[in-house]
Design an enzyme around this catalytic site. Structure first.
Site, PDB file in Angstrom:
ATOM      1  CE  LYS A  55     -11.017   4.384 -10.567  1.00 13.86           C
ATOM      2  NZ  LYS A  55      -9.650   4.646 -11.039  1.00 13.86           N
ATOM      3  CD  GLN A  99      -8.184   7.959 -10.821  1.00 15.67           C
ATOM      4  OE1 GLN A  99      -8.286   6.865 -10.288  1.00 15.67           O
ATOM      5  NE2 GLN A  99      -8.794   8.232 -11.956  1.00 15.67           N
ATOM      6  CG  ASP A 122      -4.985   0.740 -11.604  1.00 12.55           C
ATOM      7  OD1 ASP A 122      -6.151   0.788 -12.006  1.00 12.55           O
ATOM      8  OD2 ASP A 122      -4.424   1.678 -11.016  1.00 12.55           O
TER       9      ASP A 122
HETATM   10  N1  GUN Z   1      -7.342   7.165 -14.547  1.00 11.47           N
HETATM   11  C1  GUN Z   1      -8.268   6.854 -15.495  1.00 11.47           C
HETATM   12  N2  GUN Z   1      -8.491   5.513 -15.519  1.00 11.47           N
HETATM   13  C2  GUN Z   1      -7.681   4.977 -14.575  1.00 11.47           C
HETATM   14  C3  GUN Z   1      -7.452   3.637 -14.135  1.00 11.47           C
HETATM   15  O1  GUN Z   1      -8.040   2.659 -14.632  1.00 11.47           O
HETATM   16  N3  GUN Z   1      -6.525   3.505 -13.132  1.00 11.47           N
HETATM   17  C4  GUN Z   1      -5.871   4.549 -12.583  1.00 11.47           C
HETATM   18  N4  GUN Z   1      -4.986   4.309 -11.612  1.00 11.47           N
HETATM   19  N5  GUN Z   1      -6.060   5.805 -12.983  1.00 11.47           N
HETATM   20  C5  GUN Z   1      -6.952   6.007 -13.965  1.00 11.47           C
END
Ligand code: GUN
Length: 281
Positions: A55, A99, A122
């Site tokens: 990311k 995360q 998110d």
């Molecule tokens: N863990 C797995 N997918 C995601 C996501 O889309 N956002 C976040 N914050 N954690 C994740």
């Protein structure tokens, strides 16, 4: 035989749009307007660490400045909440991501609720009673874009979601309703799931069980979107029995290379939107 919905290729297009949007924002409002993202990862789960690094790299490639904060597994909930509070109040921080999953001793609900909605990249705090969905939950927004790019108009269609998570199933139902679909949401307590899935024009699956959706559960010519991400012998595998379902569907997403790259691309879209909202205030 189904045609593939190439999430990777659409994600490249989305990333280029975000990079162009970041440049436009900086041209208009100056370098201070550059989008940024603070990514918090707690613990040493290698998959979470890898995803956060991906990311952060995506951010850099799209003109978004990433900051990664890695905390140890033993970090207390209080310490994490204090960090989020500090980031919420820091005017230089435009987007925050924590995360998931978090270690068991930390409440995911309390942590996500602590992130200020105007910094929630998110899109988890998108309201369900509003169609102001410009910062929407990333995975449902990504799925909607993949459907649009593939020429699928969900209006009036029967869309069946398998899974009712806060991150995917529930916001997916709302996005589909906002686009005039007829929506059925199935979950672990649903009786005879196949009776629902086999009537779906569009089937969206997120159950976390490899090969859960078999060909007999799918209608001939259906559009199948596999949100599942399981690791079997270290290899990413979806929730759909791809080789068999592919023979019956009209369109299908692969795993990997389907929804995953698009979800990450929509995080960048949201980061740009948050920075734009702030610059235009
Ligand atoms: N863990 C797995 N997918 C995601 C996501 O889309 N956002 C976040 N914050 N954690 C994740």
């Amino acid at each position: 035989m189904a045609a593939l919905i190439d999430g990777k290729a659409i994600a490249e297009k989305v990333k280029a749009e975000v990079a162009a949007g970041s440049e436009r924002l900086i041209r208009e409002f100056g370098e201070d307007a550059r989008p940024n993202m603070t990514l918090i990862v707690v613990g040493s789960d290698p998959i979470s660490k890898k995803l956060v690094n991906m990311k952060a790299n995506d951010c850099e490639a799209s003109g978004i400045t990433p900051t990664v904060i890695a905390l140890s597994e033993s970090t207390s909930e209080g310490k994490l909440l204090r960090l989020i509070d500090r980031l919420n109040r820091d005017d230089d921080v435009k987007a925050i991501l924590c995360q998931l999953p978090l270690p068991e001793h930390i409440s995911t609900k309390r942590v996500l609720a602590a992130i200020a909605p105007e910094k929630d990249v998110d899109g988890f705090s998108a309201r369900i009673d509003s169609d102001d969905y410009d910062v929407a939950a990333c995975t449902p927004a990504a799925v909607m874009r993949m459907l649009r790019e593939s020429g699928v108009d969900v209006a009036g269609k029967h869309c069946v979601i398998v899974g009712r998570s806060n991150m995917v199933g529930k916001p997916m139902a709302i996005q589909l309703l906002l686009n005039d679909a007829t929506v059925t949401v199935c979950h672990s307590k649903t009786e005879d799931i196949a009776s629902h899935t086999s009537r779906a024009d569009v089937l969206i699956v997120e159950v976390g069980r490899p090969g859960f959706i078999t060909a007999d559960m799918v209608k001939e010519g259906a559009v199948v979107i596999d949100v599942g991400m399981n690791y079997v012998d270290g290899r990413p595998t979806g929730d759909v029995d791809f080789p068999e379902v592919e023979k019956k569907a009209s369109l299908i997403t692969p795993v990997p290379g389907g929804v995953g790259p698009m979800t990450r691309a929509y995080l960048l879209v949201n980061a740009l939107t948050l920075a734009e909202r702030r610059a235009e205030k």
